[in-house]
Scaffold this active site. Structure first.
Site, PDB file in Angstrom:
ATOM      1  N   GLU A   1       0.840  -1.215   0.000  1.00 56.33           N
ATOM      2  CA  GLU A   1       0.000   0.000   0.000  1.00 56.33           C
ATOM      3  C   GLU A   1       0.876   1.268   0.000  1.00 56.33           C
ATOM      4  O   GLU A   1       1.891   1.318   0.714  1.00 56.33           O
ATOM      5  CB  GLU A   1      -0.840  -0.009   1.287  1.00 56.33           C
ATOM      6  CG  GLU A   1      -1.737   1.202   1.458  1.00 56.33           C
ATOM      7  CD  GLU A   1      -2.420   1.246   2.842  1.00 56.33           C
ATOM      8  OE1 GLU A   1      -1.825   0.775   3.830  1.00 56.33           O
ATOM      9  OE2 GLU A   1      -3.542   1.765   2.907  1.00 56.33           O
TER      10      GLU A   1
ATOM     11  N   LYS B   1      -9.746   2.073  -1.898  1.00 55.40           N
ATOM     12  CA  LYS B   1      -9.878   1.505  -0.540  1.00 55.40           C
ATOM     13  C   LYS B   1     -11.187   1.980   0.106  1.00 55.40           C
ATOM     14  O   LYS B   1     -11.476   3.182   0.142  1.00 55.40           O
ATOM     15  CB  LYS B   1      -8.682   1.953   0.289  1.00 55.40           C
ATOM     16  CG  LYS B   1      -8.600   1.378   1.688  1.00 55.40           C
ATOM     17  CD  LYS B   1      -7.331   1.902   2.366  1.00 55.40           C
ATOM     18  CE  LYS B   1      -7.110   1.352   3.750  1.00 55.40           C
ATOM     19  NZ  LYS B   1      -5.887   1.916   4.370  1.00 55.40           N
TER      20      LYS B   1
ATOM     21  N   CYS C   1      -5.071  -3.058   3.274  1.00 51.77           N
ATOM     22  CA  CYS C   1      -4.659  -2.794   4.659  1.00 51.77           C
ATOM     23  C   CYS C   1      -5.815  -2.846   5.670  1.00 51.77           C
ATOM     24  O   CYS C   1      -6.292  -3.924   5.991  1.00 51.77           O
ATOM     25  CB  CYS C   1      -3.890  -1.467   4.719  1.00 51.77           C
ATOM     26  SG  CYS C   1      -2.785  -1.403   6.155  1.00 51.77           S
TER      27      CYS C   1
HETATM   28  N1  LIG Z   1      -2.788   1.884   6.460  1.00 50.48           N
HETATM   29  C1  LIG Z   1      -3.671   1.256   7.211  1.00 50.48           C
HETATM   30  O1  LIG Z   1      -4.771   0.958   6.762  1.00 50.48           O
HETATM   31  C2  LIG Z   1      -3.243   0.931   8.610  1.00 50.48           C
HETATM   32  C3  LIG Z   1      -4.155  -0.056   9.297  1.00 50.48           C
HETATM   33  C4  LIG Z   1      -3.743  -0.336  10.701  1.00 50.48           C
HETATM   34  O2  LIG Z   1      -2.746   0.195  11.189  1.00 50.48           O
HETATM   35  C5  LIG Z   1      -4.563  -1.262  11.497  1.00 50.48           C
HETATM   36  O3  LIG Z   1      -5.612  -1.716  11.034  1.00 50.48           O
HETATM   37  O4  LIG Z   1      -4.161  -1.558  12.631  1.00 50.48           O
END
Ligand SMILES: NC(=O)CCC(=O)C(=O)O
Length: 264
Positions: free
Chosen positions: A40, A111, A146
């Site tokens: 990502e 996303k 993510c």
């Molecule tokens: N970039 C993200 O989506 C980070 C997600 C995260 O840190 C978490 O779910 O814990």
């Protein structure tokens, strides 16, 4: 199928342009793989909030161009991770790109679940609305990014849309590494699908990244797992195992909630 997950180190000492060139070189080195996966927001770093607007680019901007050339030189399907996408008519989006071996844009996924609660990505970027699947010669990919990993209903929706292999680019922090491994395995087991989850290494914006990219099979077994640093994680897997697992242990057929016509 052979997949290579490129767990890129995102550190502040390296410019976006240099990193783009370096990653294009890494993609070219994967000739012979069927699928290459990037993390990502690897141009900026997922937590480098002040970089999003500065480095935002159109869907077919500099990252797309560099990755399309690299994918076609290597002759691979490339999930190019995500970019901060500038939509001329809307907000920024955290958008994943999938490129075919001839360098064509096969799919883009914005996303859906933005991270940060009332700051960061959650306020700087718009939310995607559409589930995205991509048909490859041997499997159908379902896309997530993510923080999406925490929302099982997204993955169930992707299964209903035909997904057999989930691909999840991430910038997951070291602080919550235990959640990463647990949730990747949970999404694989509950949906009887492969999970290919590719994170970043290094430290940016003061947030050490977990690394530990992981590939899980439809039975929940970990086929491969990276260490904490920059690494190419290569794995061979048989995509037919998704259908076999769903047939031999048909739990998905026993769904009652969220299906139009429950079986029992
Ligand atoms: N970039 C993200 O989506 C980070 C997600 C995260 O840190 C978490 O779910 O814990």
């Amino acid at each position: 199928m052979r997949a290579s997950l490129l767990q890129v180190a995102v550190n502040e000492g390296e410019s976006v342009e240099l990193r783009r060139r370096r990653v294009a070189g890494l993609v070219r080195e994967q000739a012979g793989a069927d699928l290459v996966v990037l993390p990502e927001l690897w141009t900026t770093g997922a937590f480098a909030y002040e970089e999003f607007a500065r480095e935002a680019e159109p869907l077919e901007g500099p990252t797309f161009e560099a990755m399309a050339e690299a994918a076609s030189d290597a002759g691979v399907w490339l999930h190019a991770g995500s970019i901060p996408e500038r939509d001329p008519e809307g907000p920024l989006y955290n958008t994943s790109l999938v490129l075919s071996p001839s360098g064509q844009l096969a799919a883009a996924y914005r996303k859906i679940h933005r991270f940060g609660f009332d700051k960061g990505e959650a306020v700087l970027m718009g939310a995607g609305r559409e589930l995205v699947t991509v048909r490859l010669p041997d499997t159908t990919l379902g896309l997530g990014t993510c923080y999406d990993l925490r929302f099982p209903e997204l993955f169930r929706g992707l299964v209903d849309a035909g997904a057999e292999t989930f691909v999840l680019p991430a910038g997951w922090p070291e602080r919550r590494r235990a959640h990463w491994t647990l949730l990747a395995r949970a999404r694989a087991v509950e949906n009887q699908a492969f999970v290919l989850a590719c994170g970043t290494a290094g430290t940016h914006a003061g947030v050490p990244q977990a690394g530990h990219s992981i590939v899980v099979d439809p039975w929940g077994e970990v086929l491969a797992e990276a260490g904490p640093g920059e690494e190419v994680l290569t794995v061979e897997f048989d995509p037919a195992r998704t259908a076999e697992t769903r047939e031999q242990f048909p739990a998905l057929k026993d769904r009652v909630l969220g299906v139009e016509r429950p079986r029992r």
